[in-house]
Write an enzyme that holds these catalytic residues in place. Sequence first.
Site, PDB file in Angstrom:
ATOM      1  N   CYS A  61       0.806  -1.216   0.000  1.00 43.64           N
ATOM      2  CA  CYS A  61       0.000   0.000   0.000  1.00 43.64           C
ATOM      3  C   CYS A  61       0.834   1.258   0.000  1.00 43.64           C
ATOM      4  O   CYS A  61       0.380   2.305   0.435  1.00 43.64           O
ATOM      5  CB  CYS A  61      -1.000   0.001   1.124  1.00 43.64           C
ATOM      6  SG  CYS A  61      -0.306  -0.376   2.684  1.00 43.64           S
ATOM      7  N   CYS A  81       3.461  10.111   4.012  1.00 45.97           N
ATOM      8  CA  CYS A  81       4.607   9.346   3.484  1.00 45.97           C
ATOM      9  C   CYS A  81       5.838   9.596   4.342  1.00 45.97           C
ATOM     10  O   CYS A  81       6.667   8.714   4.542  1.00 45.97           O
ATOM     11  CB  CYS A  81       4.965   9.688   2.043  1.00 45.97           C
ATOM     12  SG  CYS A  81       3.686  10.389   1.034  1.00 45.97           S
TER      13      CYS A  81
END
Lengths: 211, 389
Positions: A36, A107
């Site tokens: 993912c 992120c």
Amino acid sequence: MNFPYSKEVLEHFKNPHNVGKMEDPDGKGLEGSAACGDMVAVYLKVNPDSLVIEDISFESYGCASNIATASIITDLAKGKTLDEAKKITWKQASEALGGLPAVKAHCSVLAVEGLRSAIRDYEEKHGMVVEKEPTDEEVVRRRLKHVMNPIKGLDIIRTELVMKIVVNEGNIRVVLDLPSHHQFAAAIKEDIIEKLEALWDVESVTVDFIS
Amino acid sequence: MFDKTVYLDNAASTRLDERVLEAMNPYFFDTYAVATSEFGYSMGIDAKEGLERSRKVIASALGANANEVVFTSGSTESSNMAIKGVLSALKGKKDDHIIVSRMEDFSVLNTAKMLEKQGYKVDFISVDSEGIVDLEMLKAAITPQTALVSIQHANQEIGTLQDIKAIADICKEKEVLLHTDATHSFTRVPLDVDQIPVDLVTVSAHTIHGPRGVGALYIREGTPINKWMDGGFQEFDRRAGIENIPGAVGFATAVELVTPEENEQLKAMRDRIIERVQAEISSVTLNGSATSRLPQNANLTFHYVEGESITLHLDMMGFAVSTGSACFSRSLEASHVILGIGGDHERAHGSLRFSFGRFNTMEDADSIIDALKEVVVNLRAISPLSADE
Ligand SMILES: Cc1ncc(COP(=O)(O)O)c(C=O)c1O
């Protein structure tokens, strides 16, 4: 030239510090998953007497902000004690990098988590962790502070995106104040599931939206 | 650092051809009247002639008659018009079901999703690992209540070309209307509505070095379709609003400038990328079909590395390309196209699209391959993933 990141981010991205796999690390953390999105591995060499991080390195499978954050966070942690390093935040990393785009928070926060999980790994191996705590609402809430709300660039607890948490014998249900068709709904959901499934006594995680 | 950008993102949009601008220019400064009827004043009649000449060019590139072509503001409008216009015309007759493929651009996909919310039944047809629509599933999905099938001719991301003839034959046999989005295939791959019984075709100017904000919809004569924007009586009373005549003239010029030789050159550059990358870089997967493919598109996944990291490095080296990685997209969602061909997030994450245009050369193809070899090796060196894990 008009690049999407600050000068500091680009510099760390182009020439990242402390990269590579470490042979025989004292502590190792791996956060994220290939399935993912981004992944970060952090490796530590720790002085057993002073508990100072003497060497640190990382590997990244991720975007520019992920790589740059891992680079800066390993710089920041080197030479610090484990307790000091644990307290390094995403915000400090972001400031040191001249700011990160809010939508890229999720992120880059992985690098911070990678460092913390490498420290936890060291502590577990060296008997520094007391007993495993059972997952309750408070544990879930703490864990969800690591899930970013890309709309705001802050975590989903602080931005009050989480409306409800129900923990029932290892089955967790989280309700978000977000419509299911929101552009970030799928990304946030995936992130939540990933974070909570990693808890040792959790069997299932469901994420529901207000509409 | 570098003198010019090597632009390999022509699927997103292209650089205007100077000759297009030259052809448009008089319609801004000399013949700037609106198109009038044949009884209007002479500047308006001249404008009208420019518009109708352009319409003929677009029509003949599709094998259509001029009265079957309506100018629009682009592909998004053309596809909205096709789908919503047909459903409106068939209301109360055959109006509760449409079929689209999972690979469509958002202009079709989100139109279908909106209709679904409004109560229409929508079937999303799957594709195989090369992106080719499952014809059996299509056949099975069509019911007597199906108003329209909308399946693209060529895919925006992985370049896969559908067997539009086979799809059209199925639709014809089942007596259901077919719309196809030919945004990327128009003038690059033959699509003759005389040979292929498709009812509506979406085309666009800016993918072939024409102006942005101009497109057209081919509507086969006799196709039931209503206006979906209310207003004036322009475009055979099918599309309201003052005609964009400079745009139409630019579109027609762009169509005339495409040659078979150019398409061969694009194909040669595409094949160079596909062949050299696969031969010279390890762990690479071609996305889309090797054979049924747009001449200007190459799409490859570089495993164990993330696409935005690659594109940023390439950007700093002077190359513009795009990726299906979630990190690159505005929605932070991985490409629905790569996921649709059965790819996982990892496959989308490391995917790069190279799309060629008129102003690219073989040297561009070679130089980006050389750059990629360096970038991918460097990023893999810091990746925790590798071939043996
Ligand atoms: C296949 C396809 N159809 C339609 C569109 C929409 O085109 P426009 O934005 O010019 O309306 C695009 C744009 O990328 C596309 O790739």
